[in-house]
Design a protein around this motif. Structure first.
Motif, PDB file in Angstrom:
ATOM      1  N   UNK A  97       1.048  -1.218  -0.095  1.00  0.00           N
ATOM      2  CA  UNK A  97       0.013  -0.152  -0.013  1.00  0.00           C
ATOM      3  C   UNK A  97       0.855   1.186  -0.038  1.00  0.00           C
ATOM      4  N   UNK A  98       0.522   2.179  -0.816  1.00  0.00           N
ATOM      5  CA  UNK A  98       1.470   3.463  -1.185  1.00  0.00           C
ATOM      6  C   UNK A  98       2.197   3.475  -2.370  1.00  0.00           C
ATOM      7  N   UNK A  99       2.361   2.494  -2.924  1.00  0.00           N
ATOM      8  CA  UNK A  99       3.424   2.270  -4.070  1.00  0.00           C
ATOM      9  C   UNK A  99       2.815   3.122  -5.054  1.00  0.00           C
ATOM     10  N   UNK A 100       1.688   3.470  -5.298  1.00  0.00           N
ATOM     11  CA  UNK A 100       1.099   4.298  -6.586  1.00  0.00           C
ATOM     12  C   UNK A 100       1.747   5.792  -6.162  1.00  0.00           C
ATOM     13  N   UNK A 101       1.686   6.101  -4.635  1.00  0.00           N
ATOM     14  CA  UNK A 101       2.020   7.311  -4.418  1.00  0.00           C
ATOM     15  C   UNK A 101       3.364   7.654  -4.766  1.00  0.00           C
ATOM     16  N   UNK A 102       4.325   6.986  -5.088  1.00  0.00           N
ATOM     17  CA  UNK A 102       5.720   7.156  -5.260  1.00  0.00           C
ATOM     18  C   UNK A 102       5.590   7.526  -6.595  1.00  0.00           C
ATOM     19  N   UNK A 103       4.795   6.841  -7.432  1.00  0.00           N
ATOM     20  CA  UNK A 103       4.802   7.442  -8.725  1.00  0.00           C
ATOM     21  C   UNK A 103       4.273   8.670  -9.068  1.00  0.00           C
ATOM     22  N   UNK A 104       3.146   9.024  -8.192  1.00  0.00           N
ATOM     23  CA  UNK A 104       2.479  10.389  -8.200  1.00  0.00           C
ATOM     24  C   UNK A 104       3.498  11.539  -7.627  1.00  0.00           C
ATOM     25  N   UNK A 105       4.205  11.083  -6.825  1.00  0.00           N
ATOM     26  CA  UNK A 105       5.238  12.100  -6.281  1.00  0.00           C
ATOM     27  C   UNK A 105       6.158  12.397  -7.369  1.00  0.00           C
ATOM     28  N   UNK A 106       6.753  11.237  -7.836  1.00  0.00           N
ATOM     29  CA  UNK A 106       7.855  11.373  -8.851  1.00  0.00           C
ATOM     30  C   UNK A 106       7.346  12.328 -10.216  1.00  0.00           C
ATOM     31  N   UNK A 107       5.988  11.867 -10.412  1.00  0.00           N
ATOM     32  CA  UNK A 107       5.506  12.535 -11.695  1.00  0.00           C
ATOM     33  C   UNK A 107       5.268  14.277 -11.374  1.00  0.00           C
ATOM     34  N   UNK A 108       4.754  14.231 -10.067  1.00  0.00           N
ATOM     35  CA  UNK A 108       4.549  15.854  -9.918  1.00  0.00           C
ATOM     36  C   UNK A 108       5.755  16.513  -9.623  1.00  0.00           C
ATOM     37  N   UNK A 109       6.696  15.905  -9.129  1.00  0.00           N
ATOM     38  CA  UNK A 109       8.162  16.806  -8.952  1.00  0.00           C
ATOM     39  C   UNK A 109       8.811  17.096 -10.572  1.00  0.00           C
ATOM     40  N   UNK A 110       8.541  15.972 -11.325  1.00  0.00           N
ATOM     41  CA  UNK A 110       9.063  16.338 -12.673  1.00  0.00           C
ATOM     42  C   UNK A 110       8.272  17.237 -13.216  1.00  0.00           C
ATOM     43  N   UNK A 111       6.923  17.296 -13.267  1.00  0.00           N
ATOM     44  CA  UNK A 111       6.265  18.235 -14.105  1.00  0.00           C
ATOM     45  C   UNK A 111       6.487  19.586 -13.448  1.00  0.00           C
ATOM     46  N   UNK A 112       6.568  19.797 -12.365  1.00  0.00           N
ATOM     47  CA  UNK A 112       6.639  20.845 -11.447  1.00  0.00           C
ATOM     48  C   UNK A 112       7.793  21.562 -12.059  1.00  0.00           C
ATOM     49  N   UNK A 113       9.069  20.799 -12.213  1.00  0.00           N
ATOM     50  CA  UNK A 113      10.365  21.737 -12.387  1.00  0.00           C
ATOM     51  C   UNK A 113      10.440  21.580 -14.037  1.00  0.00           C
ATOM     52  N   UNK A 114       9.928  20.920 -14.837  1.00  0.00           N
ATOM     53  CA  UNK A 114       9.917  21.157 -16.344  1.00  0.00           C
ATOM     54  C   UNK A 114       8.620  20.307 -16.814  1.00  0.00           C
ATOM     55  N   UNK A 115       7.642  20.862 -17.125  1.00  0.00           N
ATOM     56  CA  UNK A 115       6.495  20.220 -17.940  1.00  0.00           C
ATOM     57  C   UNK A 115       6.834  19.485 -18.983  1.00  0.00           C
ATOM     58  N   UNK A 116       7.878  19.487 -19.686  1.00  0.00           N
ATOM     59  CA  UNK A 116       8.128  18.789 -20.626  1.00  0.00           C
ATOM     60  C   UNK A 116       8.770  17.352 -20.384  1.00  0.00           C
ATOM     61  N   UNK A 117       9.019  17.216 -19.355  1.00  0.00           N
ATOM     62  CA  UNK A 117       9.648  15.979 -18.697  1.00  0.00           C
ATOM     63  C   UNK A 117       8.686  14.705 -18.874  1.00  0.00           C
ATOM     64  N   UNK A 118       9.362  13.558 -19.121  1.00  0.00           N
ATOM     65  CA  UNK A 118       8.296  12.456 -19.327  1.00  0.00           C
ATOM     66  C   UNK A 118       8.620  11.074 -18.442  1.00  0.00           C
ATOM     67  N   UNK A 119       7.668  10.641 -17.911  1.00  0.00           N
ATOM     68  CA  UNK A 119       7.820   9.697 -17.008  1.00  0.00           C
ATOM     69  C   UNK A 119       7.128   8.273 -17.778  1.00  0.00           C
TER      70      UNK A 119
END
Length: 623
Positions: A97-119
């Motif tokens: 439980x919680x594994x999905x939120x790692x991807x959510x946190x990773x995605x949000x951080x990537x898009x926050x610092x550059x929306x052109x990043x790809x996960x």
């Protein structure tokens, strides 16, 4: 299976999808500074050279600390002018439980610092990684799985990345997909594999950096840098409610003994935490059985004595918790399993194994009930351990206790009511649970941390969050080299030369000198006789109890990273106070104090005892 498709939400799931995980201050703002600390070593000095030889390019890297300037977002939505990244993420091992939120946190951080990043998510775990089966993570996919249980966004695998062919397939995938980073989500085995990938990638001059994230509900990925694992909090809360319900049922009917086996592999962390939350009458941890070298007969006798003592008070019910790893902690059963696994590896059929066992092992095997014999003959896991989830230790002990109580009844030493038992195995029931607030916050912070490690170009690290027992505002975030967590197993074979294993991150069992176990011992007699059952109820997501954390996390005094910072502060003060030109008295005091500290530390240095092996390996080797 259609990955990333989402599911139809219940009312609760809809509410949970709206929950906004809390971020520690060090990960907030548009600019997160990455501070490099001192170079790292390994827990056992005798392991250092071997680990360095195996990981020459990733050994001894510095600790990493994150510090935020808390700047406001820029108007154009591009934060800190970070270059766009292409990152892959893969679920390894069993869902937590919680594994999905790692991807959510990773995605949000990537898009926050550059929306052109790809996960890119690898579908189907490591098998998807090997064949480059990917899913582009989007806003809609993240919204469908935010704060939700399971691993169904991408699927998972329990396969290891160990063979040369598998490592090369992973390397080829990352190069072909032009990835800047690969995030491996899993436990001890997966993070050991991540360390090997990082070293191999560096040797091949691959631009992909590898970062691990500590996720396993077993709770056995613990060391000076990792205080808790994503999923452990939720699993223990769900199981504790189920156990407490059964405790109430036992007290109501007053005629059954419930034997409950809990998941956790070789470590007993889940069983210990659930015991502290629900207060069953009796708990038998694998670590204490191994430490005391208790036999199957000893354990049976201990339970029978408890049944007898309770009967004398007119109590014919009870709840007994057992870890699934208990069977491997019993010396004679562990040795039997080792013989069976060797024969299976050599191609001996299950029908012929009994006749090829050593005399004592054959006698023990034949004394077992038919259902246990069948389960002991199952092929071992990829790490050569038994299929613990398939071995019904709870039914074995219940049957042995029932047989013993019948004997005592016949010879007159037991005069109470007939012993009746009901058995349960709790494991799969909790793995897909909607994660607790703690696991949501912790996983989300680790996802952000993984991004910042990759953005800094760091390779062979694990994302860390420490000081977890305190409020999120006081959490410390950073990263630690995977090699700094490694030890080497030393298997003693009689009087011969020790067999040296490979450097690995090994599972850590319950510390029998720790405060959590001490708390259990302190109340053991009261729990056994007085039925002080406690029901924490279902997981709370709002209001009182919603921010509760595991008892084991709260009572232990971790904060290793905090102490390192305090030590550095003291050293800096010494350097400031003791400089050329200071008085003789100041210089003498500093030299005397430092000499005393050095002497104490030299006495405390580990002697290289090979602490990281299974507690029963020496027992088996010398039989």
């Amino acid at each position: 299976m259609e990955f990333g498709a989402g599911i139809e939400f219940s009312t609760l799931q809809k509410q949970r999808s709206l929950y906004v995980p809390q971020l520690p201050p060090c990960l907030q703002g548009s600019h997160v500074q990455v501070e490099l600390g001192d170079a790292t070593t390994v827990p056992d000095p005798l392991d250092a050279e071997s680990i360095k030889r195996s990981f020459p390019l990733t050994y001894g890297q510095p600790l990493v600390h994150f510090v935020s300037s808390l700047e406001k977002p820029s108007p154009n939505g591009v934060q800190d002018q970070q270059p766009p990244l292409r990152v892959g993420v893969v679920f390894c091992g069993r869902q937590s439980p919680g594994g999905h939120n790692i991807i959510c946190g990773l995605y949000d951080a990537m898009k926050l610092h550059n929306p052109k990043s790809t996960l890119l998510g690898f579908c189907g775990g490591t098998e998807g990684l090997f064949v480059q089966k990917t899913l582009v993570i989007s806003d809609d996919i993240v919204a469908a799985y935010r704060n939700q249980g399971g691993y169904d966004m991408l699927g998972r695998t329990k396969d290891q990345i160990t063979s040369k062919e598998q490592v090369n397939s992973a390397l080829n995938a990352c190069q072909t997909l032009d990835l800047n980073g690969l995030v491996v989500i899993g436990g001890v085995t997966s993070n050991t594999d991540a360390a090997q990938l990082a070293e191999t990638f560096a040797e091949a001059k691959c631009l992909t950096k590898v970062v691990g994230v500590p996720v396993t509900f077993y709770g056995d990925l613990q060391n000076q840098f990792v205080e808790a694992n994503v999923g452990f909090d939720t699993i223990c809360k769900v199981n504790s409610q189920l156990i407490s319900n059964i405790c109430t049922d036992a007290l109501s009917a007053e005629k059954y003994y419930y034997f409950i086996r809990l998941m956790g592999r070789s470590a007993s962390h889940v069983t210990l935490e659930c015991s502290l939350q629900s207060h069953p009458n009796m708990v038998i941890l694998g670590e204490e059985v191994a430490s005391s070298k208790l036999t199957l007969h000893d354990i049976t006798k201990r339970i029978c004595n408890a049944v007898q003592s309770r009967a004398e008070k007119g109590k014919y019910h009870g709840v007994i918790l057992l870890p699934e790893g208990l069977v491997e902690s019993i010396p004679e059963v562990y040795a039997l399993l080792q013989e069976i696994h060797v024969l299976l590896k050599n191609g001996v059929s299950t029908e012929s194994i009994s006749g090829q066992l050593s005399p004592w092992a054959s006698a023990l095997f034949e004394s077992m009930p038919p259902f246990i014999k069948k389960q002991l003959l199952l092929s071992p896991e990829s790490d050569q351990s038994a299929q613990l989830s398939q071995i019904e230790t709870e039914k074995l002990l219940a049957q042995l206790v029932e047989t013993e109580m019948e004997i005592q009844t016949k010879n007159g030493t037991y005069t109470g009511k007939k012993f009746n038992s009901i058995c349960h195995f709790f494991g799969y029931q909790a793995r897909g649970s909607v994660p607790s607030n703690f696991d949501c916050d912790y996983a989300y912070a680790l996802g952000h941390g993984a991004y910042h490690l990759l953005a800094a170009g760091l390779n062979g690290y694990i994302a860390t969050v420490t000081n977890l027992k305190n409020d999120v505002s006081r959490w410390r975030c950073g990263g630690a080299p995977l090699t700094a967590m490694m030890t080497i197993r030393r298997l003693l074979r009689g009087l011969g030369t020790p067999l040296i294993g490979k450097p690995s991150i090994h599972p850590v069992g319950v510390d029998l000198k720790g405060k959590s176990y001490g708390l259990l011992l302190q109340n053991a007699e009261k729990y056994l006789m007085d039925d002080l059952y406690s029901n924490p109820g279902p997981i709370q997501y709002k209001g009182p109890g919603s921010d509760s954390k595991t008892i084991c996390l709260c009572v232990e005094d971790h904060d290793y990273m905090g102490r390192l910072k305090k030590l550095q502060s003291y050293l800096d003060k010494v350097k400031t106070s003791v400089r050329p030109g200071c008085s003789q008295e100041v210089l003498k005091a500093a030299v005397s104090a430092m000499a005393y500290v050095v002497e104490i530390l030299s006495l405390m240095s580990p002697a290289g005892t090979g602490h990281a092996y299974h507690p029963l390996e020496d027992t088996y080797a010398n039989m």
